[in-house]
Structures are given as structure tokens and as C-alpha cells.
Design an enzyme around this catalytic site. Structure first.
Site, PDB file in Angstrom:
ATOM      1  N   GLY A  10       0.851  -1.202   0.000  1.00 32.10           N
ATOM      2  CA  GLY A  10       0.000   0.000   0.000  1.00 32.10           C
ATOM      3  C   GLY A  10       0.879   1.241   0.000  1.00 32.10           C
ATOM      4  N   GLY A  13      -0.161   4.992  -1.178  1.00 30.21           N
ATOM      5  CA  GLY A  13      -1.231   5.705  -0.485  1.00 30.21           C
ATOM      6  C   GLY A  13      -0.730   6.882   0.343  1.00 30.21           C
ATOM      7  CD  GLN A  14      -3.343  11.018   4.268  1.00 28.84           C
ATOM      8  OE1 GLN A  14      -4.195  10.227   4.684  1.00 28.84           O
ATOM      9  NE2 GLN A  14      -3.289  12.264   4.695  1.00 28.84           N
ATOM     10  NE  ARG A  38      -3.377   4.323  -4.916  1.00 32.99           N
ATOM     11  CZ  ARG A  38      -3.575   5.552  -4.456  1.00 32.99           C
ATOM     12  NH1 ARG A  38      -3.641   6.568  -5.273  1.00 32.99           N
ATOM     13  NH2 ARG A  38      -3.737   5.758  -3.164  1.00 32.99           N
ATOM     14  CE1 TYR A 144     -10.032   2.035   8.114  1.00 31.87           C
ATOM     15  CE2 TYR A 144     -10.855   3.712   9.620  1.00 31.87           C
ATOM     16  CZ  TYR A 144      -9.807   3.126   8.930  1.00 31.87           C
ATOM     17  OH  TYR A 144      -8.539   3.650   9.056  1.00 31.87           O
ATOM     18  CE  LYS A 148      -7.607   0.074   9.752  1.00 36.42           C
ATOM     19  NZ  LYS A 148      -6.352  -0.391   9.176  1.00 36.42           N
TER      20      LYS A 148
HETATM   21  P1  NAD Z   1      -4.738   5.047   1.361  1.00 34.33           P
HETATM   22  O1  NAD Z   1      -6.099   4.667   0.904  1.00 34.33           O
HETATM   23  O2  NAD Z   1      -4.223   6.406   1.025  1.00 34.33           O
HETATM   24  O3  NAD Z   1      -3.669   3.989   0.835  1.00 34.33           O
HETATM   25  C1  NAD Z   1      -3.921   2.623   0.817  1.00 34.33           C
HETATM   26  C2  NAD Z   1      -3.151   2.026  -0.356  1.00 34.33           C
HETATM   27  O4  NAD Z   1      -3.435   0.630  -0.393  1.00 34.33           O
HETATM   28  C3  NAD Z   1      -3.566   2.609  -1.710  1.00 34.33           C
HETATM   29  O5  NAD Z   1      -2.439   3.082  -2.415  1.00 34.33           O
HETATM   30  C4  NAD Z   1      -4.212   1.434  -2.434  1.00 34.33           C
HETATM   31  O6  NAD Z   1      -3.991   1.424  -3.839  1.00 34.33           O
HETATM   32  C5  NAD Z   1      -3.543   0.255  -1.751  1.00 34.33           C
HETATM   33  N1  NAD Z   1      -4.333  -0.971  -1.870  1.00 34.33           N
HETATM   34  C6  NAD Z   1      -5.683  -1.091  -1.849  1.00 34.33           C
HETATM   35  N2  NAD Z   1      -6.029  -2.377  -2.027  1.00 34.33           N
HETATM   36  C7  NAD Z   1      -4.880  -3.079  -2.169  1.00 34.33           C
HETATM   37  C8  NAD Z   1      -4.588  -4.429  -2.395  1.00 34.33           C
HETATM   38  N3  NAD Z   1      -5.559  -5.353  -2.528  1.00 34.33           N
HETATM   39  N4  NAD Z   1      -3.290  -4.804  -2.476  1.00 34.33           N
HETATM   40  C9  NAD Z   1      -2.284  -3.893  -2.367  1.00 34.33           C
HETATM   41  N5  NAD Z   1      -2.511  -2.582  -2.173  1.00 34.33           N
HETATM   42  C10 NAD Z   1      -3.797  -2.179  -2.087  1.00 34.33           C
HETATM   43  O7  NAD Z   1      -4.694   4.796   2.932  1.00 34.33           O
HETATM   44  P2  NAD Z   1      -3.743   5.495   4.020  1.00 34.33           P
HETATM   45  O8  NAD Z   1      -4.424   6.707   4.502  1.00 34.33           O
HETATM   46  O9  NAD Z   1      -2.366   5.565   3.516  1.00 34.33           O
HETATM   47  O10 NAD Z   1      -3.870   4.423   5.199  1.00 34.33           O
HETATM   48  C11 NAD Z   1      -2.917   3.397   5.381  1.00 34.33           C
HETATM   49  C12 NAD Z   1      -3.321   2.606   6.606  1.00 34.33           C
HETATM   50  O11 NAD Z   1      -3.374   3.494   7.743  1.00 34.33           O
HETATM   51  C13 NAD Z   1      -4.705   1.961   6.523  1.00 34.33           C
HETATM   52  O12 NAD Z   1      -4.689   0.744   7.219  1.00 34.33           O
HETATM   53  C14 NAD Z   1      -5.589   2.934   7.266  1.00 34.33           C
HETATM   54  O13 NAD Z   1      -6.713   2.306   7.811  1.00 34.33           O
HETATM   55  C15 NAD Z   1      -4.655   3.415   8.350  1.00 34.33           C
HETATM   56  N6  NAD Z   1      -5.066   4.708   8.896  1.00 34.33           N
HETATM   57  C16 NAD Z   1      -4.997   5.841   8.129  1.00 34.33           C
HETATM   58  C17 NAD Z   1      -5.389   7.052   8.669  1.00 34.33           C
HETATM   59  C18 NAD Z   1      -5.325   8.327   7.870  1.00 34.33           C
HETATM   60  O14 NAD Z   1      -5.804   9.364   8.340  1.00 34.33           O
HETATM   61  N7  NAD Z   1      -4.740   8.312   6.669  1.00 34.33           N
HETATM   62  C19 NAD Z   1      -5.859   7.115   9.986  1.00 34.33           C
HETATM   63  C20 NAD Z   1      -5.962   5.936  10.722  1.00 34.33           C
HETATM   64  C21 NAD Z   1      -5.532   4.734  10.175  1.00 34.33           C
HETATM   65  C1  AKB Z   2     -10.677   7.894   8.333  1.00 33.85           C
HETATM   66  O1  AKB Z   2     -11.198   9.022   8.477  1.00 33.85           O
HETATM   67  O2  AKB Z   2     -11.286   6.890   7.943  1.00 33.85           O
HETATM   68  C2  AKB Z   2      -9.223   7.732   8.711  1.00 33.85           C
HETATM   69  C3  AKB Z   2      -9.105   7.235  10.101  1.00 33.85           C
HETATM   70  C4  AKB Z   2      -9.248   8.152  11.240  1.00 33.85           C
HETATM   71  O3  AKB Z   2      -8.919   6.055  10.296  1.00 33.85           O
HETATM   72  N1  AKB Z   2      -8.551   8.987   8.527  1.00 33.85           N
END
Ligand code: NAD
Ligand code: AKB
Length: 317
Positions: A10, A13-14, A38, A144, A148
Site C-alpha cells: 500500500g 497511499g497517503q 495501483r 471500517y 480494525k
Molecule cells: P490510502 O487509501 O491512502 O492507501 C492505501 C493504499 O493501499 C492505496 O495506495 C491502495 O492502492 C492500496 N491498496 C488497496 N487495495 C490493495 C490491495 N488489494 N493490495 C495492495 N494494495 C492495495 O490509505 P492510508 O491513509 O495511507 O492508510 C494506510 C493505513 O493506515 C490503513 O490501514 C488505514 O486504515 C490506516 N489509517 C490511516 C489514517 C489516515 O488518516 N490516513 C488514519 C488511521 C488509520
Molecule cells: C478515516 O477518516 O477513515 C481515517 C481514520 C481516522 O482512520 N482517517
């Protein structure tokens, strides 16, 4: 000493983009393999190895782990809260099966360490709204959050039963300028900066007084690496650590942006994401992470806003 070979799943992603770049600085570009479903994010191109991996395809993942001599896995692939409510089956399948595939392979291949993020979304309307503790009533109402919370128990189970050194953080909403957020409820706090600079106005999909726990990406990346580098003896939580930095509402972040851009205007048009936000705590108690491995945030709302605006201005030209 083990020569680390890290797989980030992943990575486009962000969080993945910034975490991959940070890990490459520490472990060397060639030793951090980025992977995603992707295409490779532009910021990663030319900085190190990239392989296309679908985390749902366990065989393909297993082959890559062996072929690349992987010693640590960071699993970031998931469906976030807002997208999850639109497609609950997809969110449950990816968030659960992806994690189980990684934990199984980690057990079989004796992977040295695994990182998997949880979220403040595990908490629900019956959890304390202020300073929500590490251990408390946890009754999530989004798919979600359910995925988690279940994932946290799987991490703990694989640690207790099979000795997998899996570590986790319950991130709050993350704010960043390098890569875009991927379908969460806290995404407004990133969009607001882009719209402020591009349009000088923003319509928030959350009400003005909706307080949520948030964190600037540099703190999240540093915290993640600090947790992963802490001695195993310091890790008392094998479910997932609460982590906190700041809490604010759309009105407050709007006022902070206005200090730098007096012409900025903000209005509100709450949608389905309001109910998700209302089910989460407004602030988080992270004293267990501070006690165990010394967690301390560096960015306040004021400092983050200044940094976001300065960097986004450069990015947007
Ligand atoms: P994101 O959606 O920006 O990135 C996720 C990445 O996973 C994407 O690039 C997507 O293409 C890839 N992906 C999706 N399906 C896939 C698959 N089958 N195989 C391989 N890759 C795949 O998410 P993020 O914000 O970077 O979050 C990363 C992790 O952190 C997640 O577990 C999310 O729940 C957790 N998280 C994020 C936040 C936040 O605010 N960004 C907050 C709490 C928890
Ligand atoms: C969302 O809003 O889904 C994420 C998170 C807090 O897990 N940024």
C-alpha cells in the site's frame, strides 16, 4: 546483525509514500521494497524497488516475500471509513483477509517484524468522548471500525500464539501535503488546505463544531518508526497503541488558515460522514504509548497549519 529488507504494502497511499521514503533514508533505498495494487506514486519513482502486489493474492505475496528476502512487512493497504460505508463487503474482505495473509506469511517465513495500523475508528459512541483511554468500552459502528478492532485482536493472537512481533498504532486523522488521503472521514482537514489555496473557500462536509483527533504526517511517520525501533521488552500493547497529537473542529482549522489568508471563507454542508465523525471520540489519551516507548507529538494546529500552507504553496506553484 540482520540485514533488513522491508516490504511496504500500500506504498502509493497517503501514509505509504512518506513512510517508504522515510524507511529508505534509514535502511537504504535498495532495502525497502514498495508495493501497491495501483501504479507507483510519482514521488517514489526512481527512489528504490517497486513491485505490483495484490495483498488479497496470498500466493503472489508469499512468492515476493521469499524472492525479495523480506525481513519486515508494513501493511498499509485498507479501505478507510467513508469508502467502507459505501462498500462494506469490500472493506471487510480487504481489511481482514489482507491482514490474515500477511500474518500467516510472517509466521511461516519467520518475518522479524510486522507493522499494521489501526485507527481511532475502533471507538464508538459508547466510548468516552474526551481523552479516550487505551482500554475502555469499544463498540464501533462503522464497518471500517469493526474491521480494525477485529484486526487488533488478530495481531495480539498471532503475537501470543505464534510469537509474531507485530506492532500497531491507532492513528487519528492524518494531515499531509505530499500524498492525497484515500476515502476517510477526516479527509476534510486535508482538502481544506488545497481549496483554501486554489479557491480561497471551502465547504466542509462536517459541521463546524465537530472535534476529532488529528495528527500531522511528520509526527505519524516518526511515531511509527519509533514504535518499530523500540525494544520488544518495551511493548506492552500487542493490540494497538492509542496515539494523539491535537484535536480541532472545522471552525477552528478554518480560523487558523484565516490568520494566514484573511480572504479565506468557510461554509458547511454535512453529509453521511457526519454520523461517522459523531461516533468517534473527540480526543485520545496516549499516555501508555508515552510510558512504553516515549511517544511525544511535535506539531500543534498552529505549527502544522503554517507548515502545510508553506509547503502546499510550493507544490501548487
Ligand atoms: P490510502 O487509501 O491512502 O492507501 C492505501 C493504499 O493501499 C492505496 O495506495 C491502495 O492502492 C492500496 N491498496 C488497496 N487495495 C490493495 C490491495 N488489494 N493490495 C495492495 N494494495 C492495495 O490509505 P492510508 O491513509 O495511507 O492508510 C494506510 C493505513 O493506515 C490503513 O490501514 C488505514 O486504515 C490506516 N489509517 C490511516 C489514517 C489516515 O488518516 N490516513 C488514519 C488511521 C488509520
Ligand atoms: C478515516 O477518516 O477513515 C481515517 C481514520 C481516522 O482512520 N482517517
Amino acid at each position: 546483525m540482520i540485514r533488513e529488507r522491508i516490504l511496504v504494502i500500500g506504498a502509493s497511499g497517503q501514509i505509504g509514500v512518506e513512510l517508504t521514503l522515510a524507511l529508505r533514508k534509514i535502511y537504504g533505498n535498495a532495502n525497502v521494497v514498495a508495493s501497491d495494487l495501483r501504479e507507483e506514486n510519482d514521488l517514489l519513482k526512481g527512489t528504490g524497488p517497486y513491485v505490483s502486489i495484490d495483498v488479497m493474492n496470498k500466493e503472489m505475496l508469499h512468492v515476493q516475500v521469499i524472492r525479495q528476502s523480506i525481513t519486515q512487512i508494513y501493511l498499509l493497504a485498507a479501505i478507510l471509513s467513508a469508502t467502507g460505508e459505501k462498500n462494506p463487503n469490500l472493506a471487510w474482505n480487504l481489511n481482514m483477509q489482507g491482514l490474515l495473509n500477511v500474518l500467516d506469511i510472517a509466521r511461516e517465513e519467520k518475518i522479524y517484524k510486522v507493522y499494521w495500523p489501526s485507527s481511532i475508528a475502533v471507538f464508538g459512541p459508547t466510548s468516552p468522548r474526551q481523552n479516550c483511554p487505551q482500554q475502555t468500552i469499544i463498540e464501533p459502528t462503522t464497518v471500517y471500525g469493526i474491521s480494525k478492532y477485529a484486526g487488533e485482536f488478530w495481531c495480539n493472537y498471532y503475537h501470543q500464539r505464534f510469537g509474531v512481533d507485530v506492532r500497531s498504532i491507532r492513528y487519528p486523522g492524518l494531515i499531509s501535503y505530499k500524498s492525497a488521503p484515500g476515502g476517510g472521514t477526516t479527509d476534510y482537514a486535508v482538502e481544506i488546505f488545497h481549496e483554501a489555496l486554489e479557491e480561497k473557500k471551502y465547504t466542509s462536509f462536517l459541521k463546524e463544531d465537530t472535534y476529532l483527533p488529528m495528527m500531522y504526517m511528520p509526527d505519524a511517520i516518526r511515531g511509527t518508526i519509533e514504535l518499530m525501533e523500540a525494544p520488544a521488552s518495551k511493548i506492552s500493547i500487542r493490540h494497538s497503541y492509542n496515539l494523539s497529537a491535537m484535536s480541532f473542529s472545522p471552525k477552528e482549522i478554518g480560523a487558523e488558515i484565516k490568520k494566514h489568508m484573511p480572504e479565506f471563507t468557510l461554509d458547511y454542508k454535512p453529509d453521511y460522514r457526519q454520523a461517522i465523525a459523531d461516533s468517534w471520540p473527540q480526543s485520545i489519551d496516549d499516555s501508555v504509548a508515552t510510558r512504553d516507548w516515549g511517544w511525544k507529538p511535535e506539531y500543534s494546529l498552529e505549527r502544522m497549519t503554517k507548515d502545510m500552507l508553506e509547503n502546499l504553496k510550493i507544490e501548487l506553484g
